[in-house]
Design a protein around this motif. Sequence first.
Motif, PDB file in Angstrom:
ATOM      1  N   THR A 190       0.500   9.206  39.075  1.00 30.10           N
ATOM      2  CA  THR A 190      -0.487  10.441  38.392  1.00 30.10           C
ATOM      3  C   THR A 190      -0.586  10.914  36.917  1.00 30.10           C
ATOM      4  O   THR A 190      -1.677  10.982  36.870  1.00 30.10           O
ATOM      5  N   PHE A 191       0.912  10.736  36.167  1.00 34.83           N
ATOM      6  CA  PHE A 191       0.632  11.687  34.315  1.00 34.83           C
ATOM      7  C   PHE A 191       0.196  10.275  33.933  1.00 34.83           C
ATOM      8  O   PHE A 191      -0.132  10.559  32.890  1.00 34.83           O
ATOM      9  N   MET A 192       0.859   8.896  33.692  1.00 32.68           N
ATOM     10  CA  MET A 192       1.088   7.891  32.698  1.00 32.68           C
ATOM     11  C   MET A 192      -0.744   7.374  32.532  1.00 32.68           C
ATOM     12  O   MET A 192      -0.560   7.318  31.667  1.00 32.68           O
ATOM     13  N   GLY A 193      -1.073   7.163  33.775  1.00 30.30           N
ATOM     14  CA  GLY A 193      -2.948   6.835  33.975  1.00 30.30           C
ATOM     15  C   GLY A 193      -3.331   7.754  33.514  1.00 30.30           C
ATOM     16  O   GLY A 193      -4.523   7.206  32.500  1.00 30.30           O
ATOM     17  N   ALA A 194      -3.085   9.076  33.951  1.00 30.05           N
ATOM     18  CA  ALA A 194      -3.994  10.185  32.617  1.00 30.05           C
ATOM     19  C   ALA A 194      -3.572  10.163  31.404  1.00 30.05           C
ATOM     20  O   ALA A 194      -4.692  10.722  30.306  1.00 30.05           O
ATOM     21  N   LEU A 195      -3.078  10.156  30.926  1.00 27.92           N
ATOM     22  CA  LEU A 195      -1.765  10.323  29.432  1.00 27.92           C
ATOM     23  C   LEU A 195      -3.189   9.119  28.847  1.00 27.92           C
ATOM     24  O   LEU A 195      -3.216   8.873  27.964  1.00 27.92           O
ATOM     25  N   LYS A 196      -3.049   7.804  29.764  1.00 23.06           N
ATOM     26  CA  LYS A 196      -3.648   6.824  28.924  1.00 23.06           C
ATOM     27  C   LYS A 196      -5.009   6.654  27.821  1.00 23.06           C
ATOM     28  O   LYS A 196      -5.403   6.947  26.956  1.00 23.06           O
ATOM     29  N   SER A 197      -5.905   7.747  28.983  1.00 23.64           N
ATOM     30  CA  SER A 197      -6.994   7.832  29.164  1.00 23.64           C
ATOM     31  C   SER A 197      -7.302   8.954  28.292  1.00 23.64           C
ATOM     32  O   SER A 197      -7.934   8.149  27.374  1.00 23.64           O
ATOM     33  N   HIS A 198      -6.566   9.461  28.423  1.00 21.53           N
ATOM     34  CA  HIS A 198      -6.823  10.887  27.258  1.00 21.53           C
ATOM     35  C   HIS A 198      -6.461  10.206  25.910  1.00 21.53           C
ATOM     36  O   HIS A 198      -6.751  11.128  24.880  1.00 21.53           O
ATOM     37  N   TYR A 199      -5.469   9.534  25.790  1.00 23.99           N
ATOM     38  CA  TYR A 199      -4.967   9.143  24.413  1.00 23.99           C
ATOM     39  C   TYR A 199      -5.634   8.401  23.844  1.00 23.99           C
ATOM     40  O   TYR A 199      -6.472   8.347  22.446  1.00 23.99           O
ATOM     41  N   SER A 200      -6.541   7.384  24.915  1.00 17.19           N
ATOM     42  CA  SER A 200      -7.932   6.749  23.891  1.00 17.19           C
ATOM     43  C   SER A 200      -8.336   7.219  23.775  1.00 17.19           C
ATOM     44  O   SER A 200      -9.306   6.874  23.473  1.00 17.19           O
ATOM     45  N   GLU A 201      -9.581   7.866  24.281  1.00 16.46           N
ATOM     46  CA  GLU A 201      -9.736   8.941  24.358  1.00 16.46           C
ATOM     47  C   GLU A 201      -9.595   9.571  23.023  1.00 16.46           C
ATOM     48  O   GLU A 201     -11.099   9.919  21.938  1.00 16.46           O
ATOM     49  N   GLU A 202      -8.548  10.408  22.302  1.00 19.68           N
ATOM     50  CA  GLU A 202      -8.541  10.528  21.072  1.00 19.68           C
ATOM     51  C   GLU A 202      -8.754   9.669  20.332  1.00 19.68           C
ATOM     52  O   GLU A 202      -8.899  10.113  18.473  1.00 19.68           O
ATOM     53  N   ILE A 203      -8.420   8.126  20.486  1.00 14.66           N
ATOM     54  CA  ILE A 203      -8.652   7.701  19.598  1.00 14.66           C
ATOM     55  C   ILE A 203      -9.928   7.684  18.864  1.00 14.66           C
ATOM     56  O   ILE A 203     -10.428   7.372  17.593  1.00 14.66           O
ATOM     57  N   ARG A 204     -10.430   7.700  19.805  1.00 13.70           N
ATOM     58  CA  ARG A 204     -12.458   6.939  20.027  1.00 13.70           C
ATOM     59  C   ARG A 204     -12.562   8.311  19.046  1.00 13.70           C
ATOM     60  O   ARG A 204     -13.585   8.237  18.003  1.00 13.70           O
ATOM     61  N   LYS A 205     -12.051   9.586  19.382  1.00 17.51           N
ATOM     62  CA  LYS A 205     -12.513  10.575  18.644  1.00 17.51           C
ATOM     63  C   LYS A 205     -12.005  10.585  17.659  1.00 17.51           C
ATOM     64  O   LYS A 205     -12.840  11.104  16.646  1.00 17.51           O
ATOM     65  N   PHE A 206     -11.376   9.765  17.134  1.00 17.64           N
ATOM     66  CA  PHE A 206     -10.870  10.495  15.919  1.00 17.64           C
ATOM     67  C   PHE A 206     -11.701   8.750  14.844  1.00 17.64           C
ATOM     68  O   PHE A 206     -11.494   9.715  13.408  1.00 17.64           O
ATOM     69  N   LEU A 207     -11.883   7.876  15.426  1.00 12.08           N
ATOM     70  CA  LEU A 207     -12.366   7.214  14.951  1.00 12.08           C
ATOM     71  C   LEU A 207     -14.109   7.279  14.928  1.00 12.08           C
ATOM     72  O   LEU A 207     -14.368   6.746  13.405  1.00 12.08           O
ATOM     73  N   ILE A 208     -14.359   8.277  15.099  1.00 17.33           N
ATOM     74  CA  ILE A 208     -15.959   8.201  15.223  1.00 17.33           C
ATOM     75  C   ILE A 208     -15.800   9.094  13.136  1.00 17.33           C
ATOM     76  O   ILE A 208     -17.066   9.680  13.560  1.00 17.33           O
ATOM     77  N   TYR A 209     -14.976  10.873  14.361  1.00 14.33           N
ATOM     78  CA  TYR A 209     -15.035  11.655  13.054  1.00 14.33           C
ATOM     79  C   TYR A 209     -14.349  11.849  12.353  1.00 14.33           C
ATOM     80  O   TYR A 209     -14.554  12.344  11.126  1.00 14.33           O
ATOM     81  N   SER A 210     -13.496  10.805  11.879  1.00 15.32           N
ATOM     82  CA  SER A 210     -12.789  11.099  10.624  1.00 15.32           C
ATOM     83  C   SER A 210     -13.295   9.785   9.928  1.00 15.32           C
ATOM     84  O   SER A 210     -13.797   9.023  10.322  1.00 15.32           O
ATOM     85  N   GLU A 211     -12.647   9.904   8.548  1.00 17.13           N
ATOM     86  CA  GLU A 211     -13.309   9.379   7.458  1.00 17.13           C
ATOM     87  C   GLU A 211     -12.209   8.110   7.255  1.00 17.13           C
ATOM     88  O   GLU A 211     -12.604   7.308   5.810  1.00 17.13           O
ATOM     89  N   ARG A 212     -11.360   7.870   8.282  1.00 12.93           N
ATOM     90  CA  ARG A 212     -10.470   7.028   7.497  1.00 12.93           C
ATOM     91  C   ARG A 212     -10.188   5.618   8.242  1.00 12.93           C
ATOM     92  O   ARG A 212     -10.258   6.573   9.443  1.00 12.93           O
ATOM     93  N   MET A 213      -9.128   5.197   8.567  1.00 14.83           N
ATOM     94  CA  MET A 213      -8.719   3.731   8.857  1.00 14.83           C
ATOM     95  C   MET A 213      -7.189   5.143   9.874  1.00 14.83           C
ATOM     96  O   MET A 213      -6.850   5.365   9.817  1.00 14.83           O
ATOM     97  N   LEU A 214      -6.879   4.417  11.111  1.00 17.23           N
ATOM     98  CA  LEU A 214      -6.318   5.324  11.823  1.00 17.23           C
ATOM     99  C   LEU A 214      -4.706   4.427  11.145  1.00 17.23           C
ATOM    100  O   LEU A 214      -4.477   3.113  11.532  1.00 17.23           O
ATOM    101  N   LYS A 215      -3.734   4.907  11.572  1.00 17.21           N
ATOM    102  CA  LYS A 215      -2.508   4.648  10.952  1.00 17.21           C
ATOM    103  C   LYS A 215      -0.627   5.093  11.611  1.00 17.21           C
ATOM    104  O   LYS A 215      -1.415   6.163  12.585  1.00 17.21           O
ATOM    105  N   PRO A 216       0.008   4.452  12.190  1.00 11.39           N
ATOM    106  CA  PRO A 216       1.046   4.637  13.232  1.00 11.39           C
ATOM    107  C   PRO A 216       1.440   6.235  12.616  1.00 11.39           C
ATOM    108  O   PRO A 216       1.897   6.874  13.479  1.00 11.39           O
TER     109      PRO A 216
END
Length: 383
Positions: A190-216
Amino acid sequence: MGTSYARTQGFNSEAVKEFFDILEAEMRNHNFPPDRIFNVDETGLTVVQSKVPQVVGKKGKRQIGALTAAERDSLCTVVCCMSASGIFVPPMMIFPRKNFTDLLMKGAPPGTIGKVHPSGWIQSNLFTEWVRHFIEKTNPSEASPVLLIFDGHYSHTRNLEIIELARENHVTIISLPPHTTHKLQPLEKTFMGALKSHYSEEIRKFLIYSERMLKPYDIAELFGRAYLKCTSGEIAVNGFRATGIYPFNPQVFTEVDFIAEASNSDQSCRSVDNQRGSVVADQDAPGTSKAVQEAPTGLILPEEIQPIPGAKTRTSNRGRKATTAKVITSSPYKNQLTESLRLAETRGRGSRVPVLGDLYDRLPVSPDFGQLDSGKYHFITMH
């Protein structure tokens, strides 16, 4: 959902029954309450999201682009743990670095511990540090012991330091059968699937609203946002209920849930046998002449060309050996592991390659300046 062949063969009624028998015996001996039953698991995170969301596009257009991170980076491992009552132990993050810096932990969930390793994968010494972190947060005692369930990864099961640490602090550890975590592990259920989905959504929001590249250095912050959205009591309770661990329910899986153990080759053999049986029945049917019975039917079976091979058991010295569910903290397992590690160390010491000095002492030398006879011997440099 795609399922590997190993999981289809590993998840069977015998392995599941053995695990529940071990779990029932430990529950009867210690009577663990739900807030003292924990499950730990690892997962990998990268700067590239694993899922791309759906977008709205014009009807009939075949190719529609969605913003994603094109960069590639090494894997970052996250160790998560939750209880049957909804308690979450602060996670551990392992970054693919040689040197640790506090910038890597910017925005991480409160209480998270950070470690580094060149590969970014979980190691035995790192998991030992997580066990110390787990004991510090749960405070197990003789009056309030703790049950910890995890998979059979080598960093978990072949670690004497973890066994000693758990036995000293009243922690009982049970390992899951191999290739059954997709059904028996609450975190993966129940947990890992939800975590991966929310994490992917956070990356998408970062790429849309941030003005720089995503870094480690942004992984911890994005993971922290996704982690806090998943750490709910409902997810934890449902995970343990769906696997039958708590409330204890060994009948949670029925015969419908177990995948047939027969391979496709066995099914093809049965279909060929059915075809042969139908041909023989037609030949022996009453009212047919002897000439018709001896006449060729025109059907050439595959086994007439080449016998159907049986199932082959592939043997290899590489990888992990087949195991079963075990009580890792039990004395028989500890003694067996100690003997196995001792034999492995003995074999490694006995097969040591002689160094250059050892070879030099064994070779004859000429009387002139102690040099080797030319043309008879040569050395190969070994690293």
